[in-house]
Design a protein around this motif. Structure first.
Motif, short mmCIF file in Angstrom:
data_model
loop_
_atom_site.label_atom_id
_atom_site.label_comp_id
_atom_site.label_asym_id
_atom_site.label_seq_id
_atom_site.Cartn_x
_atom_site.Cartn_y
_atom_site.Cartn_z
N ILE A 440 0.96 -1.26 0.01
CA ILE A 440 -0.04 -0.12 -0.04
C ILE A 440 0.86 1.38 0.01
O ILE A 440 0.51 2.23 -0.77
CB ILE A 440 -1.05 0.11 1.13
CG1 ILE A 440 -2.03 1.02 0.94
CG2 ILE A 440 -0.07 0.30 2.38
CD1 ILE A 440 -3.20 0.66 -0.07
N LYS A 441 2.08 1.25 0.64
CA LYS A 441 2.97 2.37 0.86
C LYS A 441 3.54 2.58 -0.55
O LYS A 441 3.53 3.81 -0.90
CB LYS A 441 4.07 2.26 1.63
CG LYS A 441 3.62 2.23 3.24
CD LYS A 441 4.63 2.11 4.22
CE LYS A 441 4.31 2.40 5.68
NZ LYS A 441 5.41 2.28 6.43
N SER A 442 3.66 1.73 -1.34
CA SER A 442 4.74 1.85 -2.71
C SER A 442 3.36 2.53 -3.76
O SER A 442 3.85 3.28 -4.54
CB SER A 442 4.99 0.44 -3.30
OG SER A 442 3.99 -0.36 -3.57
N VAL A 443 2.32 1.86 -3.44
CA VAL A 443 1.29 2.52 -4.34
C VAL A 443 1.14 3.86 -4.33
O VAL A 443 0.77 4.89 -5.06
CB VAL A 443 0.02 1.64 -4.62
CG1 VAL A 443 -1.07 2.25 -5.36
CG2 VAL A 443 0.37 -0.05 -4.96
N ALA A 444 0.70 4.23 -2.86
CA ALA A 444 0.37 5.40 -2.39
C ALA A 444 1.28 6.42 -2.83
O ALA A 444 1.23 7.49 -3.24
CB ALA A 444 0.05 5.68 -0.75
N ALA A 445 2.99 6.02 -2.81
CA ALA A 445 3.95 6.90 -3.26
C ALA A 445 4.03 7.35 -4.66
O ALA A 445 4.16 8.61 -5.04
CB ALA A 445 5.44 6.50 -2.61
N ALA A 446 3.36 6.25 -5.38
CA ALA A 446 3.54 6.47 -6.78
C ALA A 446 2.60 7.65 -7.40
O ALA A 446 2.52 8.14 -8.50
CB ALA A 446 3.16 5.22 -7.43
N VAL A 447 1.44 7.79 -6.48
CA VAL A 447 0.41 8.94 -6.83
C VAL A 447 0.37 10.16 -5.87
O VAL A 447 -0.72 10.82 -6.00
CB VAL A 447 -0.97 8.16 -7.15
CG1 VAL A 447 -1.03 7.45 -8.35
CG2 VAL A 447 -1.38 7.22 -5.97
N ALA A 499 -2.01 4.30 -10.20
CA ALA A 499 -1.93 3.36 -8.71
C ALA A 499 -2.04 2.20 -9.22
O ALA A 499 -1.36 1.10 -8.81
CB ALA A 499 -3.16 3.90 -7.93
N MET A 500 -3.18 1.69 -10.25
CA MET A 500 -3.29 0.25 -10.59
C MET A 500 -1.86 -0.42 -11.18
O MET A 500 -1.41 -1.30 -10.96
CB MET A 500 -4.51 0.06 -11.41
CG MET A 500 -4.80 -1.32 -11.53
SD MET A 500 -6.17 -1.49 -12.72
CE MET A 500 -7.54 -1.12 -11.49
N ALA A 501 -1.49 0.70 -12.04
CA ALA A 501 -0.14 0.30 -12.82
C ALA A 501 0.96 -0.10 -11.71
O ALA A 501 1.76 -0.90 -11.73
CB ALA A 501 0.25 1.22 -13.62
N ALA A 502 1.06 0.76 -10.72
CA ALA A 502 2.29 0.68 -9.76
C ALA A 502 1.64 -0.58 -8.87
O ALA A 502 2.83 -1.32 -8.35
CB ALA A 502 2.20 1.75 -8.80
N ALA A 503 0.47 -0.73 -8.37
CA ALA A 503 0.19 -2.01 -7.70
C ALA A 503 0.62 -3.39 -8.48
O ALA A 503 1.46 -4.17 -7.87
CB ALA A 503 -1.16 -2.25 -7.58
N PHE A 504 0.38 -3.31 -9.64
CA PHE A 504 0.71 -4.66 -10.61
C PHE A 504 2.19 -4.71 -10.53
O PHE A 504 2.76 -5.81 -10.53
CB PHE A 504 0.20 -4.61 -12.19
CG PHE A 504 -1.34 -5.09 -12.20
CD1 PHE A 504 -1.51 -6.36 -11.87
CD2 PHE A 504 -2.08 -4.27 -12.77
CE1 PHE A 504 -2.71 -6.76 -11.93
CE2 PHE A 504 -3.31 -4.76 -12.82
CZ PHE A 504 -3.92 -6.03 -12.35
N ASP A 505 2.80 -3.46 -10.80
CA ASP A 505 4.19 -3.53 -11.07
C ASP A 505 4.93 -4.19 -9.44
O ASP A 505 6.01 -4.87 -9.44
CB ASP A 505 4.66 -2.10 -11.10
CG ASP A 505 6.33 -2.08 -11.26
OD1 ASP A 505 6.88 -2.74 -12.09
OD2 ASP A 505 7.20 -1.51 -10.51
N TYR A 506 4.41 -3.68 -8.45
CA TYR A 506 4.97 -4.30 -7.24
C TYR A 506 4.74 -5.80 -6.94
O TYR A 506 5.72 -6.52 -6.60
CB TYR A 506 4.13 -3.62 -6.06
CG TYR A 506 4.46 -4.12 -4.73
CD1 TYR A 506 5.73 -3.58 -3.92
CD2 TYR A 506 4.15 -5.44 -4.08
CE1 TYR A 506 6.06 -4.07 -2.69
CE2 TYR A 506 4.41 -5.72 -2.72
CZ TYR A 506 5.31 -5.17 -2.30
OH TYR A 506 5.81 -5.63 -0.98
N LEU A 507 3.71 -6.15 -7.48
CA LEU A 507 3.38 -7.87 -7.43
C LEU A 507 4.44 -8.57 -8.31
O LEU A 507 5.09 -9.41 -8.02
CB LEU A 507 1.80 -7.95 -7.91
CG LEU A 507 0.80 -7.54 -6.94
CD1 LEU A 507 -0.61 -7.64 -7.60
CD2 LEU A 507 0.94 -8.35 -5.70
#
Length: 536
Positions: A440-447, A499-507
């Motif tokens: 959640i932190k990585s996605v929040a930071a991206a946006v 945010a969705m792109a960042a979420a997939f990237d983390y996974l």
């Protein structure tokens, strides 16, 4: 029609052949009589006995099967009828007596097979209670109800033993009997099976023992007893034993039926005379006895009592609803409607994700939930609806995706809401690869968002409209919001894609989602624009 005064209903169950001949069920008939209380199934001789004693008879044909006869027995209103064979016909006859002929009680007469040692053919048995031995939902275990069902018990209502009306039972036991007639009380078991002696014995441990060893069995009682309980109408069953657990049936079954009718009739007559007494039960408490107007003294007394009663104050005038109150009421109604919409969308999306995960072998997923419109609390509710186990009785399957890790997004005018979920490792083979807080932190930071809840334990139950649904996959939630700033060109709808792109990237970086190889045929990457229902 029967009188509006209290009226007894009499139903009679009929068996026209020697039970030793294993007569098919179609030979069993029921007849009912109503004089307020209604008696159930009877043999033909019992019906003839009623026809010979009931006066002022009027027949009422209903459908192609039932004939109800109204009249008077000993000066009391009654209605009787043959109920035919089985619980469906018997229950239907009882329903008609209650709703159309307005009986105040039902007595059900007929024959039954004895189940206890020492009983003799011709003995009379009053049903202290009745049970349906074919009603068996012992394998039914709804997740929201810890109750363990027993043989004979109806689901949800939890009805099992239908007890005789205590007044009718006591009255019947006091009735005059012919010399040598044995009258007992006990439990009667009902089922749609014609049972011979061998079958009765074979059912001892599997059926009779779980039911507390009933005294007799037959084919109609439970249908009438259940209807009477549903409508709150007093009920009593009266049976003559045509066969017993040891030995054969009476050698002359026709003679037995006539003797049984002669033995049963005095009890029915006593019930009619005693229960349908001088008080009009339909008039309620304090009703006048039948047979005349009140005297002049009684009239003056009633006038005095009425004058002494305090005058009723008129109800206070209803205050008109203010615009603020009306607005608050409408807002509450709209909020409740929105919550139902969110739960419905979450449940439906959960099923789609379940199908996509099983088809594609995916452990994690990202998608959009539109109905919360950026509301953080509603989005968390949608996530719980996605994870909950389905209602086994519902027509439409919902939820079911608690074993899949997820991040869901909802864009509104003011902000983008984000909820992440990682199930327990026992439910998801990639769960240990993903830390819900880091994700959640990585996605929040991206946006440029803010984490509002770094980690919280997922509850094991989701409650919807007061009904709990299990969420067995455990795990943890995390939440974040991204506030919109139109003046700076920052909109939730755009942040959602980033945010969705960042979420997939983390996974992908953590080995929890397939890498993008550039081969369209091999990739299975899903977002909010995909039609997941194809995998349902």
């Amino acid at each position: 029609m029967a009188s509006s005064k209290s009226c007894l209903g009499i139903l009679a169950a009929v068996r026209s052949q020697d039970p030793r001949q294993r007569a098919p069920q179609s030979f069993q008939l029921h007849s009912a009589h109503a004089a307020c209380p209604a008696p159930p199934p009877q043999m033909p001789q019992e019906v003839e006995k009623l026809k010979a004693n009931v006066t002022d008879q009027v027949e009422h044909n209903r459908g192609t099967v039932f004939t109800f006869t109204t009249g008077t027995l000993g000066g009391r209103p009654v209605v009787f009828a043959a109920a035919n064979v089985g619980t469906v016909f018997a229950g239907s006859a009882a329903t008609t007596m209650i709703n159309e002929f307005k009986v105040s009680a039902i007595v059900f007469t007929g024959v039954a097979g004895g189940l206890k040692q020492g009983q003799k053919v011709g003995d009379l048995l009053i049903g202290k209670d009745v049970v349906n031995y074919e009603m068996d939902v012992r394998a039914f275990h709804p997740p929201w109800d810890p109750h363990v069902y027993q043989l004979g018990e109806i689901p949800f209502l939890k009805w099992r033993f239908y007890e005789a009306d205590p007044t009718m039972l006591a009255t019947a036991l006091e009735a005059p009997l012919a010399h040598g007639v044995v009258l007992a009380q006990g439990r009667i078991a009902t089922g749609s099976i014609f049972i011979d002696t061998a079958a009765k014995k074979a059912m001892t441990s599997t059926v009779w023992e779980p039911l507390g060893f009933p005294d007799a069995c037959e084919m109609e009682n439970a249908g009438v007893a259940q209807i009477c309980k549903a409508y709150g109408v007093p009920y009593l069953s009266l049976r003559a034993l045509s066969d017993v657990i040891e030995g054969d049936a009476n050698a002359d079954f026709g003679a037995f039926c006539q003797q049984a009718a002669d033995n049963v009739f005095p009890i029915v007559q006593h019930l009619a005379a005693t229960l349908v007494d001088a008080v009009d039960v339909s008039a309620g408490e304090g009703a006048k006895p039948k047979g005349g107007k009140p005297s002049a003294e009684e009239i003056e007394k009633m006038k005095a009592e009425k004058a002494a009663q305090p005058k009723k104050e008129p109800p206070p005038p209803q205050t008109k609803e203010t615009p603020e109150e009306k607005a608050a009421k409408e807002a509450a109604k709209a909020k409740d409607k929105l919550l139902k919409t969110v739960i419905k969308e979450g449940g439906k999306k959960g099923v789609e994700i379940e199908g996509a995960a099983e088809m594609g072998g995916l452990d994690f997923f990202c998608t959009t939930i539109e109905s919360p419109e950026g509301d953080q609390s509603l989005l968390l509710t949608a996530m719980q609806a996605m994870n909950a186990d389905p209602d086994p009785l519902a027509e439409e399957r919902k939820g079911c995706s608690g074993f899949v890790g997820k991040m869901i997004f909802s864009a509104g005018t003011a902000q983008l809401a984000i909820v992440a979920y990682v199930p327990k490792p026992e439910s998801n083979k990639s769960a240990e690869k993903v830390d819900v807080t880091e994700w959640i932190k990585s996605v929040a930071a991206a946006v440029g968002g803010t984490v509002t809840n770094e980690k919280m334990e997922a509850p094991d139950t989701f409650v919807n409209e007061g009904k709990p649904f299990p969420c067995p996959h455990g795990g943890h939630f995390a939440e974040a919001v991204v506030v919109s700033n139109p003046e700076a060109g920052k909109y939730a709808i755009k942040d959602k894609d980033t945010a969705m792109a960042a979420a997939f990237d983390y996974l992908r970086k953590h080995g929890a989602f397939p890498e993008d190889t550039g081969d369209d045929e091999d990739d299975m990457v899903f977002g909010d624009d995909d039609d997941l229902s194809a995998f349902d």
